[in-house]
Design a protein around this motif. Structure first.
Motif, mmCIF file in Angstrom:
data_model
loop_
_atom_site.group_PDB
_atom_site.id
_atom_site.type_symbol
_atom_site.label_atom_id
_atom_site.label_comp_id
_atom_site.label_asym_id
_atom_site.label_seq_id
_atom_site.Cartn_x
_atom_site.Cartn_y
_atom_site.Cartn_z
ATOM 1 N N ALA A 42 0.827 -1.211 0.000
ATOM 2 C CA ALA A 42 0.000 0.000 0.000
ATOM 3 C C ALA A 42 0.858 1.257 0.000
ATOM 4 O O ALA A 42 0.533 2.260 -0.640
ATOM 5 N N THR A 67 3.942 1.707 -1.254
ATOM 6 C CA THR A 67 4.495 2.003 -2.572
ATOM 7 C C THR A 67 3.383 2.437 -3.519
ATOM 8 O O THR A 67 3.591 3.291 -4.373
ATOM 9 N N GLY A 68 2.200 1.853 -3.337
ATOM 10 C CA GLY A 68 1.070 2.270 -4.149
ATOM 11 C C GLY A 68 0.762 3.739 -3.941
ATOM 12 O O GLY A 68 0.476 4.471 -4.893
ATOM 13 N N ARG A 69 0.852 4.194 -2.710
ATOM 14 C CA ARG A 69 0.570 5.590 -2.412
ATOM 15 C C ARG A 69 1.640 6.496 -3.036
ATOM 16 O O ARG A 69 1.325 7.536 -3.585
ATOM 17 N N LEU A 72 3.324 5.790 -5.606
ATOM 18 C CA LEU A 72 3.053 5.727 -7.045
ATOM 19 C C LEU A 72 1.995 6.751 -7.425
ATOM 20 O O LEU A 72 2.098 7.459 -8.422
ATOM 21 N N ARG A 73 0.977 6.837 -6.617
ATOM 22 C CA ARG A 73 -0.082 7.778 -6.919
ATOM 23 C C ARG A 73 0.402 9.221 -6.777
ATOM 24 O O ARG A 73 0.036 10.100 -7.551
ATOM 25 N N GLN A 110 2.154 10.067 -9.805
ATOM 26 C CA GLN A 110 1.222 10.268 -10.912
ATOM 27 C C GLN A 110 0.520 11.611 -10.821
ATOM 28 O O GLN A 110 0.217 12.230 -11.832
ATOM 29 N N LEU A 144 0.221 14.892 -13.551
ATOM 30 C CA LEU A 144 -0.930 15.742 -13.859
ATOM 31 C C LEU A 144 -0.544 17.205 -13.701
ATOM 32 O O LEU A 144 -0.982 18.066 -14.456
ATOM 33 N N LYS A 203 -6.738 9.440 -17.067
ATOM 34 C CA LYS A 203 -7.513 10.200 -16.114
ATOM 35 C C LYS A 203 -8.085 11.407 -16.837
ATOM 36 O O LYS A 203 -7.385 12.047 -17.620
ATOM 37 N N GLU A 215 -1.168 1.012 -9.291
ATOM 38 C CA GLU A 215 -0.960 2.388 -8.864
ATOM 39 C C GLU A 215 -1.722 2.799 -7.628
ATOM 40 O O GLU A 215 -1.561 3.908 -7.162
ATOM 41 N N CYS A 216 -2.529 1.929 -7.079
ATOM 42 C CA CYS A 216 -3.238 2.475 -5.939
ATOM 43 C C CYS A 216 -3.526 1.456 -4.881
ATOM 44 O O CYS A 216 -3.628 0.264 -5.098
ATOM 45 N N GLU A 267 -8.346 2.780 -4.001
ATOM 46 C CA GLU A 267 -9.139 2.965 -5.211
ATOM 47 C C GLU A 267 -8.196 3.271 -6.362
ATOM 48 O O GLU A 267 -7.137 3.819 -6.177
ATOM 49 N N HIS A 268 -8.652 2.970 -7.538
ATOM 50 C CA HIS A 268 -7.877 3.365 -8.707
ATOM 51 C C HIS A 268 -7.889 4.879 -8.808
ATOM 52 O O HIS A 268 -8.910 5.517 -8.594
ATOM 53 N N SER A 269 -6.744 5.432 -9.149
ATOM 54 C CA SER A 269 -6.732 6.847 -9.447
ATOM 55 C C SER A 269 -6.851 7.043 -10.949
ATOM 56 O O SER A 269 -6.978 8.145 -11.433
ATOM 57 N N LEU A 270 -6.806 5.957 -11.671
ATOM 58 C CA LEU A 270 -6.872 6.007 -13.122
ATOM 59 C C LEU A 270 -7.963 5.069 -13.608
ATOM 60 O O LEU A 270 -8.391 4.175 -12.884
#
Lengths: 235, 235
Positions: free
Chosen positions: A140, A142-144, A146-147, A150, A154, B77, B99-100, B103-106
């Motif tokens: 979780a 690394t997922g965070r 990653l986000r 991302q 943006l 996105k 990536e998350c 929840e998916h951010s994408l």
DNA sequence: CGATGCGTTGATAACTTTCAAATTTAGTGG
DNA sequence: CCACTAAATTTGAAAGTTATCAACGCATCG
């Protein structure tokens, strides 16, 4: 586009290795920490780095994960043409060094004097191999990250105003101080983070100030005056 | 900056759930796969998605990890102002959906008709909790994705020429075909990936062609003629 | 064959960078 | 504590890059 950040060939005094702390003697209450943070406190060592010193280099082995205790850290990469891209700013409580499997793709430096908790990555993954909760949390984490990266993407496709507004909102979010932000980093750091020049950052700040969206009492101190205006900008 | 990608309100035919395959009946040799990929083949289900159909939405629960079997997938996105940012293109063998945390951010869509292997994230983390090798691999996998995204950031601070050159080199790297690239995605997809407009992408390609760096026999087919020139551009 | 979607090309406008200089801030030594 | 130097920040004018708006070509598909 050459931003040409004068490469920090500064003092690189050796960081001071602090004595390993046993459980129960940590400055923060470990009880409120996640399993991983708890483990880091148990297994890790706290290191001190003076302002502008290197924490790790791009090519180093990357066996460690870091957690900021005090101070601020930047990760960055120098491009072949001399430009510098800042990967992120890390404040107390933030974890960095996740970004790579084998070698670091980034370097890390202390922006201010900083204390950092260091723990071997392999120790964490071994732990994860015994405890599904830790595995899930590590995942979780690394997922965070990653986000977070991302979200930076943006940011980078937006206009200068949007980038600066988003940066200010992000910093305000991460600082405890409400509407007043004390920036630990220079304009050059901000510019290299947002993919702009210092001139554009400076101009954008003055323009935001003349819109009454912010106030800039000193260059390192910014007060958000009209969040909804900033939010409108940052989309 | 409104790129205004006509939002794909297309056919969203239900994806077809394929029968779960037992071990040994996979089209690829599982022996050469990493522990995680092996596990995905054992625990996962293959789904088929027609061109332009949604694989998952931004708000969905994100309990799954995906591996492309055939076809091409884009994650993206939609920003509040209508712009679309593409998170990445995924070719056969690539894993997406990391990536998350919650929840998916994408969102994800099939660019071409695609078959995708789907596996529950919790199944993988549970597995990781019992097997340190899997935990380490899972960690390395997200670390690699993290680095991929960070490389995108480096891309986005560069000029249009550099971005397009880097994109072409990246695609050539990932395609087996050597110097000839068959692009599965439209100019709009490329533009939204690189943070440019279709006009700029188109113009840059023609300019690269007139430099003799590439050849564009058809709009979806690009041949690299002078890699060193492209490499020079992409820094 | 006309409609439609996709890609290319052209002209102009908007934005950001670059280069240069002024101004403020911070650090140092007297 | 003040003066002085170096560094950081701000401001200005001009140049360069990319976006926007508009038109055109080309293929596909009823």
């Amino acid at each position: 586009m050459l931003t040409q950040t004068a490469v920090h060939s500064e003092v690189s005094r050796r960081p001071t290795l602090m004595p390993r702390r046993g459980p129960g003697s940590t400055p923060e209450a470990t009880s409120s920490l996640s399993p991983i943070e708890h483990a880091m406190h148990l297994m890790g060592a706290t290191m001190s780095y003076p302002r502008n010193s290197e924490i790790f280099g791009e090519d180093e082995a990357a066996d460690y994960i870091y957690r900021v205790v005090t101070g601020t850290v930047r990760t960055y990469k120098i491009l072949s043409d001399g430009r510098r891209q800042i990967g992120g700013f890390y404040l107390p409580g933030d974890i960095f060094g996740l970004e790579c499997a084998d070698e670091h793709s980034l370097s890390a430096e202390a922006i201010t004097d900083a204390r950092v908790l260091v723990v071997k990555k392999s120790a964490l993954t071994t732990l994860a191999g015994h405890d599904a909760a830790v595995a899930q949390h590590l995942f979780a984490l690394t997922g965070r990250e990653l986000r977070r990266v991302q979200d930076r993407i943006l940011l980078l496709i937006k206009s200068a105003q949007e980038r600066v507004a988003s940066f200010l909102l992000e910093m305000a979010e991460r600082s405890p101080s409400g509407n007043a932000i004390e920036l630990p980093m220079s304009r050059q750091d901000i510019a290299d983070y947002l993919g702009l020049t210092i001139e554009t950052v400076s101009r954008t700040l003055t323009s935001l100030e003349s819109c009454a969206a912010i106030e800039v009492p000193t260059s390192r101190r910014i007060v958000l005056r009209n969040r909804s205006a900033l939010n409108r900008l940052h989309g």
